[in-house]
Design a protein around this motif. Sequence first.
Motif, PDB file in Angstrom:
ATOM      1  N   LEU A   5     -36.121  -1.138  55.055  1.00  0.00           N
ATOM      2  CA  LEU A   5     -35.000  -1.280  55.975  1.00  0.00           C
ATOM      3  C   LEU A   5     -35.290  -0.499  57.245  1.00  0.00           C
ATOM      4  N   PHE A   6     -34.909  -1.068  58.371  1.00  0.00           N
ATOM      5  CA  PHE A   6     -35.140  -0.442  59.663  1.00  0.00           C
ATOM      6  C   PHE A   6     -33.819  -0.191  60.383  1.00  0.00           C
ATOM      7  N   ASP A   7     -33.752   0.896  61.137  1.00  0.00           N
ATOM      8  CA  ASP A   7     -32.772   1.001  62.198  1.00  0.00           C
ATOM      9  C   ASP A   7     -33.203  -0.027  63.256  1.00  0.00           C
ATOM     10  N   LEU A   8     -32.307  -0.390  64.166  1.00  0.00           N
ATOM     11  CA  LEU A   8     -32.633  -1.453  65.107  1.00  0.00           C
ATOM     12  C   LEU A   8     -33.227  -0.903  66.411  1.00  0.00           C
ATOM     13  N   ASP A   9     -32.377  -0.408  67.308  1.00  0.00           N
ATOM     14  CA  ASP A   9     -32.847   0.113  68.596  1.00  0.00           C
ATOM     15  C   ASP A   9     -33.696   1.364  68.408  1.00  0.00           C
ATOM     16  N   GLY A  10     -34.900   1.346  68.946  1.00  0.00           N
ATOM     17  CA  GLY A  10     -35.751   2.527  68.906  1.00  0.00           C
ATOM     18  C   GLY A  10     -36.594   2.668  67.658  1.00  0.00           C
ATOM     19  N   THR A  11     -36.439   1.727  66.726  1.00  0.00           N
ATOM     20  CA  THR A  11     -37.227   1.774  65.493  1.00  0.00           C
ATOM     21  C   THR A  11     -37.955   0.457  65.273  1.00  0.00           C
ATOM     22  N   LEU A  12     -37.187  -0.612  65.150  1.00  0.00           N
ATOM     23  CA  LEU A  12     -37.774  -1.941  65.012  1.00  0.00           C
ATOM     24  C   LEU A  12     -38.016  -2.589  66.370  1.00  0.00           C
ATOM     25  N   ILE A  13     -37.025  -2.488  67.235  1.00  0.00           N
ATOM     26  CA  ILE A  13     -37.050  -3.198  68.516  1.00  0.00           C
ATOM     27  C   ILE A  13     -36.941  -2.211  69.670  1.00  0.00           C
ATOM     28  N   ASP A  14     -37.776  -2.431  70.682  1.00  0.00           N
ATOM     29  CA  ASP A  14     -37.795  -1.584  71.883  1.00  0.00           C
ATOM     30  C   ASP A  14     -36.854  -2.190  72.921  1.00  0.00           C
ATOM     31  N   THR A  15     -35.605  -1.742  72.898  1.00  0.00           N
ATOM     32  CA  THR A  15     -34.569  -2.297  73.767  1.00  0.00           C
ATOM     33  C   THR A  15     -34.329  -1.475  75.032  1.00  0.00           C
ATOM     34  N   ALA A  16     -35.002  -0.344  75.165  1.00  0.00           N
ATOM     35  CA  ALA A  16     -34.672   0.608  76.228  1.00  0.00           C
ATOM     36  C   ALA A  16     -34.762   0.002  77.625  1.00  0.00           C
ATOM     37  N   ALA A  33     -26.177   8.283  92.291  1.00  0.00           N
ATOM     38  CA  ALA A  33     -27.594   8.587  92.125  1.00  0.00           C
ATOM     39  C   ALA A  33     -28.110   7.850  90.901  1.00  0.00           C
ATOM     40  N   VAL A  34     -29.293   7.263  91.008  1.00  0.00           N
ATOM     41  CA  VAL A  34     -29.851   6.471  89.917  1.00  0.00           C
ATOM     42  C   VAL A  34     -30.310   7.392  88.787  1.00  0.00           C
ATOM     43  N   VAL A  35     -29.829   7.148  87.592  1.00  0.00           N
ATOM     44  CA  VAL A  35     -30.174   7.967  86.434  1.00  0.00           C
ATOM     45  C   VAL A  35     -31.625   7.709  86.036  1.00  0.00           C
ATOM     46  N   ASP A  36     -32.338   8.784  85.732  1.00  0.00           N
ATOM     47  CA  ASP A  36     -33.746   8.678  85.356  1.00  0.00           C
ATOM     48  C   ASP A  36     -33.922   7.845  84.085  1.00  0.00           C
ATOM     49  N   ALA A  37     -34.939   7.009  84.091  1.00  0.00           N
ATOM     50  CA  ALA A  37     -35.192   6.103  82.963  1.00  0.00           C
ATOM     51  C   ALA A  37     -35.421   6.865  81.661  1.00  0.00           C
ATOM     52  N   ASP A  38     -36.158   7.964  81.717  1.00  0.00           N
ATOM     53  CA  ASP A  38     -36.443   8.730  80.498  1.00  0.00           C
ATOM     54  C   ASP A  38     -35.173   9.310  79.889  1.00  0.00           C
ATOM     55  N   LEU A  39     -34.230   9.717  80.746  1.00  0.00           N
ATOM     56  CA  LEU A  39     -32.969  10.268  80.253  1.00  0.00           C
ATOM     57  C   LEU A  39     -32.143   9.164  79.584  1.00  0.00           C
ATOM     58  N   ILE A  40     -32.125   7.993  80.178  1.00  0.00           N
ATOM     59  CA  ILE A  40     -31.403   6.865  79.575  1.00  0.00           C
ATOM     60  C   ILE A  40     -31.982   6.556  78.203  1.00  0.00           C
ATOM     61  N   ARG A  41     -33.300   6.581  78.109  1.00  0.00           N
ATOM     62  CA  ARG A  41     -33.980   6.269  76.850  1.00  0.00           C
ATOM     63  C   ARG A  41     -33.522   7.191  75.719  1.00  0.00           C
ATOM     64  N   THR A  42     -33.291   8.466  76.024  1.00  0.00           N
ATOM     65  CA  THR A  42     -32.875   9.408  74.986  1.00  0.00           C
ATOM     66  C   THR A  42     -31.446   9.162  74.507  1.00  0.00           C
ATOM     67  N   GLN A  43     -30.685   8.392  75.281  1.00  0.00           N
ATOM     68  CA  GLN A  43     -29.281   8.154  74.934  1.00  0.00           C
ATOM     69  C   GLN A  43     -29.040   6.803  74.281  1.00  0.00           C
ATOM     70  N   VAL A  44     -30.079   5.976  74.174  1.00  0.00           N
ATOM     71  CA  VAL A  44     -29.905   4.634  73.626  1.00  0.00           C
ATOM     72  C   VAL A  44     -29.309   4.679  72.224  1.00  0.00           C
ATOM     73  N   SER A  45     -29.830   5.563  71.386  1.00  0.00           N
ATOM     74  CA  SER A  45     -29.355   5.636  69.997  1.00  0.00           C
ATOM     75  C   SER A  45     -27.951   6.211  69.892  1.00  0.00           C
ATOM     76  N   GLU A  46     -27.445   6.791  70.984  1.00  0.00           N
ATOM     77  CA  GLU A  46     -26.100   7.373  70.959  1.00  0.00           C
ATOM     78  C   GLU A  46     -25.032   6.338  71.296  1.00  0.00           C
ATOM     79  N   GLY A  47     -25.442   5.137  71.713  1.00  0.00           N
ATOM     80  CA  GLY A  47     -24.482   4.074  71.939  1.00  0.00           C
ATOM     81  C   GLY A  47     -24.056   3.900  73.385  1.00  0.00           C
ATOM     82  N   ALA A  48     -23.236   2.878  73.611  1.00  0.00           N
ATOM     83  CA  ALA A  48     -22.808   2.504  74.960  1.00  0.00           C
ATOM     84  C   ALA A  48     -22.050   3.631  75.654  1.00  0.00           C
ATOM     85  N   ARG A  49     -21.195   4.322  74.911  1.00  0.00           N
ATOM     86  CA  ARG A  49     -20.399   5.386  75.519  1.00  0.00           C
ATOM     87  C   ARG A  49     -21.292   6.451  76.145  1.00  0.00           C
TER      88      ARG A  49
END
Length: 228
Positions: A5-16, A33-49
């Motif tokens: 079994l896989f988690d989805l975002d960040g494990t099976l599929i690269d959605t960042a 100000a445009v948010v840095d891509a690397d910072l966004i990537r760290t928040q993907v697993s935390e959800g839309a909020r």
Amino acid sequence: MQAVLFDLDGTLIDTAADFIRIIQHMCREEGHAVVDADLIRTQVSEGARAMVKLVYPELAVDDPIFLAHRQRFLDLYGEDIAVDTDLFQGMYPLIEDLESHNILWGIVTNKPRGLSESLLQALNLSERCAVLVCPEDVTHTKPDPEPMYLAASHLQIDPKQIIYVGDHPRDIDAGRNASMYTILAAYGYLPLEHKDNLDAWQADCIVNNVTELHQIINKLVDIKRITA
């Protein structure tokens, strides 16, 4: 081990990349100000909020204005869910290997069902995935073991004979709480506050890329024995 079994975002599929595209578009749209891509990537697993909070840090998450921005984010994502999204490099051979040896694989995610199903359809994975468990299917989501038990029940496999792969502490906690063999996908979207001490997650195994994951899974399911 008889299933993976896989988690989805960040494990099976690269959605960042798609999340980065949308969040940065919202920044430009609002003149922020445009948010840095690397910072966004760290928040993907935390959800839309959490991702929308990067654009509007001054707003409370229950503020109607914030909720409207969150809905706009979800709408934008749903409209173009797989523009720059694909499985992580090496993941196609891994799941093909599992399928060729009749090892079931599935997904347990905290991503809403509608978005999860749309994503799997876009990547032609819907019919290949043996089980998909989403928040709407359970009373308690990860790190509670309920979704893990539900997936195991659907597969008709003892949880102790299932591997769970994830990139967030709640993934590992959920797998451990269900007595599954847990693998920490260190190539995924590791949250900032937990990424510097991966041993503290207490996963059974840590992998740094999909190649290592493939090798570990092959050993655990004993492909040679099954083939023989």
